[in-house]
Design a protein around this motif. Structure first.
Motif, PDB file in Angstrom:
ATOM      1  N   GLY A   1      34.124  46.448  34.471  1.00  0.00           N
ATOM      2  CA  GLY A   1      34.990  46.652  35.626  1.00  0.00           C
ATOM      3  C   GLY A   1      36.333  45.976  35.462  1.00  0.00           C
ATOM      4  N   LEU A   2      36.339  44.770  34.861  1.00  0.00           N
ATOM      5  CA  LEU A   2      37.589  44.057  34.636  1.00  0.00           C
ATOM      6  C   LEU A   2      38.505  44.845  33.703  1.00  0.00           C
ATOM      7  N   ASP A   3      37.925  45.430  32.666  1.00  0.00           N
ATOM      8  CA  ASP A   3      38.724  46.220  31.719  1.00  0.00           C
ATOM      9  C   ASP A   3      39.349  47.438  32.390  1.00  0.00           C
ATOM     10  N   ARG A   4      38.723  47.927  33.442  1.00  0.00           N
ATOM     11  CA  ARG A   4      39.200  49.145  34.102  1.00  0.00           C
ATOM     12  C   ARG A   4      40.215  48.877  35.205  1.00  0.00           C
ATOM     13  N   LEU A   5      40.354  47.622  35.611  1.00  0.00           N
ATOM     14  CA  LEU A   5      41.314  47.309  36.674  1.00  0.00           C
ATOM     15  C   LEU A   5      42.748  47.516  36.179  1.00  0.00           C
ATOM     16  N   THR A   6      43.582  47.986  37.065  1.00  0.00           N
ATOM     17  CA  THR A   6      45.001  48.157  36.751  1.00  0.00           C
ATOM     18  C   THR A   6      45.670  46.791  36.668  1.00  0.00           C
ATOM     19  N   VAL A   7      46.395  46.566  35.584  1.00  0.00           N
ATOM     20  CA  VAL A   7      47.099  45.298  35.386  1.00  0.00           C
ATOM     21  C   VAL A   7      48.536  45.453  35.873  1.00  0.00           C
ATOM     22  N   ALA A   8      48.953  44.597  36.781  1.00  0.00           N
ATOM     23  CA  ALA A   8      50.315  44.642  37.325  1.00  0.00           C
ATOM     24  C   ALA A   8      50.631  43.296  37.949  1.00  0.00           C
TER      25      ALA A   8
ATOM     26  N   TRP B   1      47.015  41.396  49.717  1.00  0.00           N
ATOM     27  CA  TRP B   1      48.281  41.995  50.145  1.00  0.00           C
ATOM     28  C   TRP B   1      49.211  42.232  48.954  1.00  0.00           C
ATOM     29  N   ARG B   2      49.302  41.226  48.089  1.00  0.00           N
ATOM     30  CA  ARG B   2      50.232  41.287  46.961  1.00  0.00           C
ATOM     31  C   ARG B   2      49.734  42.187  45.828  1.00  0.00           C
ATOM     32  N   SER B   3      48.446  42.511  45.851  1.00  0.00           N
ATOM     33  CA  SER B   3      47.898  43.334  44.767  1.00  0.00           C
ATOM     34  C   SER B   3      47.490  44.733  45.232  1.00  0.00           C
ATOM     35  N   GLY B   4      48.028  45.165  46.373  1.00  0.00           N
ATOM     36  CA  GLY B   4      47.805  46.546  46.790  1.00  0.00           C
ATOM     37  C   GLY B   4      47.592  46.784  48.264  1.00  0.00           C
ATOM     38  N   ALA B   5      47.091  45.792  49.000  1.00  0.00           N
ATOM     39  CA  ALA B   5      46.753  45.998  50.407  1.00  0.00           C
ATOM     40  C   ALA B   5      47.976  46.185  51.295  1.00  0.00           C
TER      41      ALA B   5
ATOM     42  N   VAL C   1      35.833  40.309  40.548  1.00  0.00           N
ATOM     43  CA  VAL C   1      35.995  41.634  39.934  1.00  0.00           C
ATOM     44  C   VAL C   1      35.344  42.708  40.800  1.00  0.00           C
ATOM     45  N   SER C   2      34.186  42.410  41.356  1.00  0.00           N
ATOM     46  CA  SER C   2      33.488  43.380  42.211  1.00  0.00           C
ATOM     47  C   SER C   2      34.369  43.813  43.369  1.00  0.00           C
ATOM     48  N   VAL C   3      35.006  42.840  44.004  1.00  0.00           N
ATOM     49  CA  VAL C   3      35.852  43.124  45.169  1.00  0.00           C
ATOM     50  C   VAL C   3      37.092  43.909  44.764  1.00  0.00           C
ATOM     51  N   LYS C   4      37.755  43.470  43.700  1.00  0.00           N
ATOM     52  CA  LYS C   4      38.980  44.163  43.292  1.00  0.00           C
ATOM     53  C   LYS C   4      38.685  45.584  42.815  1.00  0.00           C
ATOM     54  N   ALA C   5      37.535  45.770  42.176  1.00  0.00           N
ATOM     55  CA  ALA C   5      37.167  47.119  41.721  1.00  0.00           C
ATOM     56  C   ALA C   5      36.864  48.020  42.907  1.00  0.00           C
ATOM     57  N   ARG C   6      36.110  47.512  43.879  1.00  0.00           N
ATOM     58  CA  ARG C   6      35.747  48.344  45.019  1.00  0.00           C
ATOM     59  C   ARG C   6      36.977  48.763  45.819  1.00  0.00           C
TER      60      ARG C   6
END
Length: 249
Positions: A65-72, A162-166, A218-223
């Motif tokens: 899941g970590l590998d699949r998260l968008t890096v920004a 908030w800073r990572s998408g919300a 990672v679970s939270v950021k992926a979901r």
């Protein structure tokens, strides 16, 4: 009894009977209006989240899941306000009720504390219990009617979300995120304050808990489709390396 006295008595009984009927009717109407209003009010307050929350990924799933998260890199720092995630976590009350009838805070206290005693008339409320703080390992007794060293932490803090998408979400989606009990932990007050809205490259719990902490992060950021910064991703990868290897059977 004289005839006139009997007539007067009958009139009095008739008035009393008529008055009683009116009072009973008015009471029934009033009760009906109250119940109807109460039901409508409840129906207009939909559950704000899932009492189960985000499912915790296993170590191998978390690495994938970590590998699949968008890096920004994080953005919109200056526009964050805690109230954007609903009134329940602003410190002024108003927490929404989940579909199980309890608030997220109440569900987390029941889940994370042991030796608990709950209220007789409201089983959502924990009266006493003990927390083994995941961040420090400290044993913390809890009494609802005494000052407490226990707070509820958003693992992925609202500010970081908030800073990572919300910041681009609807208010309803942000409120559901804020009440995702898979992203909430009962923890030691000081550790929670030290952590604040820091990411794992800026703050880590005790080493024994770093695997589970990274898995939950990672679970939270992926979901929720949130991004990770390059330094954050590197720190999470290191923390996932502390997970025990799977047992060969």
């Amino acid at each position: 009894m004289p005839k006139r006295s009997r007539t007067t008595a009958r009139r009095r009984w008739r008035k009393l009977f008529a008055t009683s009927v009116l009072l009973i009717t008015a009471g029934a109407v009033g009760l009906g209006l109250y119940l109807n209003h109460h039901e409508v009010t409840h129906a207009q307050t939909p559950p704000a989240g899932d009492p189960e929350g985000t499912r915790l990924l296993g170590a191998a799933q978390a690495r994938t899941g970590l590998d699949r998260l968008t890096v920004a890199w994080n953005r919109n720092w200056e526009s964050y306000e805690r109230t954007a995630f609903g009134p329940g976590w602003s410190g002024r009350g108003g927490e929404p009720v989940l579909s199980d009838g309890c608030t997220a805070r109440e569900d987390v206290m029941k889940r994370d504390l042991t030796e608990t005693r709950v209220g007789d008339s409201n089983s959502c409320i924990v009266l006493t219990g003990v927390l083994i703080d995941p961040y420090t390992g400290e044993r913390l007794p809890y009494d609802r009617f005494k000052a407490s060293d226990i707070e509820i932490d958003h693992v992925v803090a609202l500010g970081d979300a908030w800073r990572s998408g919300a910041s681009g979400w609807s208010p309803e989606q942000r409120e559901k995120f804020a009440n995702d009990i898979g992203n909430l932990l009962a923890v030691q007050k000081q550790a929670n304050q030290d952590k604040g809205s820091k990411t794992p490259d800026q703050w880590k719990p005790r080493e024994a808990y770093q695997c589970d902490y990274a898995r939950r992060w990672v679970s939270v950021k992926a979901r929720w489709g949130l991004t990770v910064q390059p330094t954050e991703k590197s720190a999470l990868a290191d923390m996932l390396e502390t997970c025990a290897p799977p047992v060969n059977r």
